[in-house]
Every structure is written in C-alpha cells, then in structure tokens.
Design a protein around this motif. Structure first.
Motif, short mmCIF file in Angstrom:
data_model
loop_
_atom_site.label_atom_id
_atom_site.label_comp_id
_atom_site.label_asym_id
_atom_site.label_seq_id
_atom_site.Cartn_x
_atom_site.Cartn_y
_atom_site.Cartn_z
N ARG A 1 4.08 3.57 -10.50
CA ARG A 1 4.45 2.60 -11.54
C ARG A 1 5.70 1.82 -11.17
O ARG A 1 5.75 0.59 -11.28
N ASP A 2 6.74 2.52 -10.73
CA ASP A 2 7.99 1.86 -10.36
C ASP A 2 8.89 2.87 -9.68
O ASP A 2 8.57 4.07 -9.61
N VAL A 3 10.00 2.40 -9.17
CA VAL A 3 11.03 3.26 -8.58
C VAL A 3 12.36 2.90 -9.22
O VAL A 3 12.56 1.77 -9.69
N HIS A 4 13.27 3.84 -9.23
CA HIS A 4 14.59 3.62 -9.80
C HIS A 4 15.45 2.92 -8.75
O HIS A 4 16.11 3.57 -7.93
N VAL A 5 15.42 1.60 -8.76
CA VAL A 5 16.08 0.81 -7.72
C VAL A 5 17.57 1.08 -7.68
O VAL A 5 18.16 1.28 -6.60
N ALA A 6 18.22 1.08 -8.84
CA ALA A 6 19.68 1.25 -8.86
C ALA A 6 20.08 2.60 -8.26
O ALA A 6 21.06 2.70 -7.51
N ARG A 7 19.33 3.65 -8.57
CA ARG A 7 19.67 4.97 -8.03
C ARG A 7 19.41 5.04 -6.53
O ARG A 7 20.20 5.63 -5.79
N LEU A 8 18.31 4.45 -6.06
CA LEU A 8 18.02 4.46 -4.63
C LEU A 8 19.10 3.69 -3.86
O LEU A 8 19.53 4.13 -2.78
N LEU B 1 10.53 1.65 0.81
CA LEU B 1 9.41 2.15 0.02
C LEU B 1 8.12 1.87 0.78
O LEU B 1 7.81 0.72 1.09
N ILE B 2 7.38 2.93 1.12
CA ILE B 2 6.19 2.77 1.96
C ILE B 2 5.00 2.20 1.18
O ILE B 2 4.43 1.19 1.58
N PRO B 3 4.56 2.81 0.08
CA PRO B 3 3.45 2.19 -0.68
C PRO B 3 3.97 1.05 -1.53
O PRO B 3 5.16 0.94 -1.82
N ARG B 4 3.07 0.18 -1.91
CA ARG B 4 3.42 -0.89 -2.85
C ARG B 4 3.38 -0.35 -4.28
O ARG B 4 2.66 0.60 -4.58
N ILE B 5 4.13 -0.99 -5.15
CA ILE B 5 4.02 -0.68 -6.57
C ILE B 5 2.59 -1.01 -7.01
O ILE B 5 2.08 -2.11 -6.77
N GLN C 1 7.69 -3.56 -12.19
CA GLN C 1 8.01 -4.04 -10.85
C GLN C 1 6.76 -4.48 -10.09
O GLN C 1 6.84 -4.72 -8.89
N ASP C 2 5.64 -4.59 -10.77
CA ASP C 2 4.35 -4.87 -10.12
C ASP C 2 4.07 -6.36 -10.17
O ASP C 2 3.65 -6.91 -11.19
N LEU C 3 4.27 -7.04 -9.04
CA LEU C 3 4.13 -8.49 -8.98
C LEU C 3 2.69 -8.95 -9.17
O LEU C 3 2.44 -10.01 -9.74
N GLY C 4 1.72 -8.17 -8.72
CA GLY C 4 0.33 -8.60 -8.78
C GLY C 4 -0.42 -8.15 -10.00
O GLY C 4 -1.59 -8.51 -10.18
#
Length: 436
Positions: A228-235, A248-252, A292-295
């Motif tokens: 679904r998403d990743v915690h960008v700020a924490r990463l 990030l290897i897979p796409r959202i 975070q899913d552009l498509g």
C-alpha cells in the motif's frame, strides 16, 4: 537539482491515510469526545446549581427545574428517534455502495468509506444518541429546591444543538450520496485524488543519480498482500542516520509475499540499518490505496470505462467521461520526469529511491484495455483518437512513441472490425465529445 518545491512527507502521513480508509475511527473518536463534552456540561450544571443554592435563590432553582423537566420529554424523544436516523443513514450507505460497486467498479467503494460527510454524519448521530442517554441519567426526581442535586439544563441545551447539527449533516449527507451515485462526480473524485498523488511527488531530474553498490536486501515478513505504501519520512531518517541510500524494490501496488525482497541498501557494508526497523516502514494490505500509488487512479478510470463498455451495460458515454479524465491525467504528467522518485533529507541528499511507473506504463494503463473495446463503439474510438492527437501536440518527442503505437493499433482494429469504409472513416474521425 534543487527540490525546494518538494514538500517533505509528514511523519504521521501513512497512519493518517490508513485511518481515512477505515470507518470505525471517526465514530469511536466522536463517542469519546461526546463523553468529555457531557462531563464538562454536567460540571457546569452542577456549578450553576451549587451557586444558586448557596445564595438561597430557591425560586430560581425551582424555575430551572421546571425548564429541565420540560426538556426531559424532548431529550427522551430524541433518544428514541436517533436510532431510527442511524438506521436510515446506514441503509442509504449500503444501497449507495452496492449501486456504485455494480455500476462503476468495486474499487470506487473506497470513495464512500473515505467520505468525510458520511463519517461525520454517522459520528454525530451516534454521539447525539449517546449524549441523550447520558443526559437522561442526570435528571433528579427530587422536588425540594434545597435538596435537588442535578438540573441538567446545559446538557439538555447541548443535546438540542447536537440534534440541529445532525439534521444539517443529514441534508448534506443525502446530497453528497446522491451526487456520488452519478458517474460524473465519481470519476471527478478519482481524478482529483490521482492529481493529488502526483502533486505530492517530488520533482525529479531528467536523469537519475547513480547509487553506491548494493550491500544488503531486506525481505518482507508477515502476511502477503498489496504494497500500500511505505513510511517515507522514517526511511529517510533511518538512511540519514546510517549514511546510506535505501531503494524500494517493488512498486507501490505490487503484490508481495513473505521472503520477497522489498528494500535494498546502498552504501558501506558496515552501515546497514537494523532490518526490523526497515520492515516496520512497509505497509501491506488487501487492496491498493491512493496514498503513494501513481497508477491507481488510471486503474480505476479504466475499470469504470470497461464496465460501461461491457455488453451487459453498453454505456459508451461513461467510457468517454473516463477518457476525458485519462487524457487530463496524462497531460499533467506528460512533461514530468518519471521512473524513479528521489526522496531527500533536510540537506538535499538522496536517501530513498522509489520506483514509479514510466510514461509508457501510464499510457498503456490508460488506453490498452479501453482500446480493445472501443472498436465496437464509434463514440469511444472517436474520443480516443481525439485524446491521443491532443497529447501528441505537446508531449516531448521522446514520449510520442507509446501514443503513436496506440493510435496505430486502434486504427488497425477498427479497419479489421468495421467492414464499411464510410463507417471506418466515421469511427476514426477525432471528436472530443465522442459523437458531438
């Protein structure tokens, strides 16, 4: 490259988005808040009563007690009626969700779940019902003004205000629900959320920055599901502290299973972050979200158009409305670098690289499946040709190939399917209204 236009993600943004995709949080919070509000009103009522009794103003106490007794009848009626209102709201919601899932796409149901008016209406109705019950417990049967312990006058007035708010919200709720049962507002809502996702993405340079050697990979653990998403700020924070770059290897939106690599670490071998800290930043769920899913927006628009073009529905006008928004979205990303998003720390250093769809991927997602059904509907084929021609007028030269390919494939499909030359010419004539 300067990324001053990029708004850094807020620390709680994934949690906020996840709570918006639930229906339980807002009503639960409303019930807690109304308990606090009732306690404050009860304390104010007690303060007013104590002040009057200490001053010996028993006539005023008797007068307020009479007003409160009259209000008790109204509060009792409210308590019984609110459950009926709640049932009506719930029934309308179920019917609207069922019709939207059947007429448009099951993926648009999330619009109703995320609707602020729906949540607010349901929450206020429940809060009003609970408040009326709490107020009824505060009434005192004592008739002697000197011995009265509770006169819930403020509480009763607060209940009446909540009822007035409930009625206003009910009108707004019905209005919005009727709007969302029409295809126009639904596809417009999907388009706005898609453009919101695009606006939150950082603007990238045309060429990606080279990464250091990969030194470790973090595999997914836990349940399988859609990323679904990743915690960008924490990463970004973890990568900055360790002096590495994460990728990030897979796409959202990809489906991940236990053991699949999800995060790659680039940098010095001795600076690899703790793996459990990285795993906790990855959110996996049952279905995709807009966060975070552009498509995902194009996926929904395409689904709605495909259902409209199915023989059971046969509604090409709806497909044309979806194509309008698909062309709009592609126009918004036509001059934007795609392929990888670079999230930077406060000093401008790239700390997280996130793969996003390329231009060709978005064009294929928007046109491929609709093109396969457009050959049987000249309204749709004419709109698609017009949309592709409009995009070809202002996209960069290196991005023309996917559009030209889809236009050529549409022409071939129509020529192969439609036997009459005049009908073929009509079906391939550009028209922004389909058949205006």
């Amino acid at each position: 490259m300067s990324d001053g236009s990029y708004r850094r993600p807020r620390a709680l943004s994934p949690l906020r988005e996840h709570l918006r995709d639930t229906f339980w949080f807002a009503p639960t919070l409303a019930l807690v808040l109304v308990c606090v509000l009732w306690w404050a009103a009860d304390s104010l009522d007690a303060l007013i009563l104590d002040s009057l009794q200490e001053a010996g103003r028993y006539d005023d106490v008797h007068y307020l007690t009479g007003i409160a007794e009259d209000a008790k009848t109204i509060v009792t009626t409210i308590s019984a009626a609110m459950m009926t209102f709640i049932g009506v709201v719930f029934s309308i919601s179920l019917v609207a969700v069922q019709m939207a899932a059947g007429n448009f796409s099951p993926r648009v149901v999330r619009i109703f779940i995320r609707s602020r008016i729906s949540k607010l209406t349901f929450s206020v109705f429940l809060a009003t019902f609970l408040l009326s019950l709490l107020v009824l417990t505060a009434y005192d049967s004592e008739s002697d003004p000197a011995l009265v312990k509770s006169v819930p006058l403020v509480q009763s007035a607060l209940t009446l205000l909540m009822v007035a708010l409930s009625l206003l919200l009910f009108i707004a709720y019905v209005t919005q629900t009727l709007q969302l049962m029409k295809v126009g507002p639904v596809v417009e809502r999907v388009t706005k959320e898609s453009l919101h996702v695009l606006a939150k993405m950082p603007v990238q340079a045309a060429e990606g920055e080279p990464l250091a050697a990969e030194v470790a990979r973090v595999n997914h653990q836990g349940r399988s599901g859609t990323l679904r998403d990743v915690h960008v700020a924490r990463l970004v924070r973890i990568a900055r502290r360790r002096g590495v770059v994460l990728r990030l290897i897979p796409r959202i939106g990809d489906f991940v299973v236990p053991g699949m690599p999800v995060i790659a670490v680039h940098g010095e071998p001795g600076h690899v972050p703790v793996r459990w800290a990285l795993r906790s930043t990855v959110s996996v769920g049952v279905e995709r979200t807009f966060h975070q899913d552009l498509g995902f927006g194009l996926r929904q628009l395409s689904d709605i158009a495909l259902r409209a073009l199915s023989p059971a529905v046969n509604d090409p006008t709806t497909a044309v409305q979806c194509l309008d928004r698909i062309v709009l979205f592609l126009a918004m990303v036509s001059n934007r670098p795609l392929g990888a998003v670079h999230h930077r720390d406060s000093k401008g250093v790239v700390r997280l690289v996130q793969d996003v769809p390329e231009w060709g991927d978005l064009v294929d997602l928007g046109f491929t499946e609709i093109r396969g059904c457009a050959v049987v509907s000249p309204q749709v084929s004419r709109r698609m040709v017009a949309g592709i021609d409009d995009l070809l007028r202002f996209v960069p030269a290196e991005r023309r190939e996917p559009l030209e390919r889809h236009r050529a494939l549409l022409v071939q499909a129509v020529e192969r399917t439609v036997p009459e030359a005049a009908e073929r010419a009509f079906a391939l004539e550009p028209d922004r209204q389909g058949i205006g």
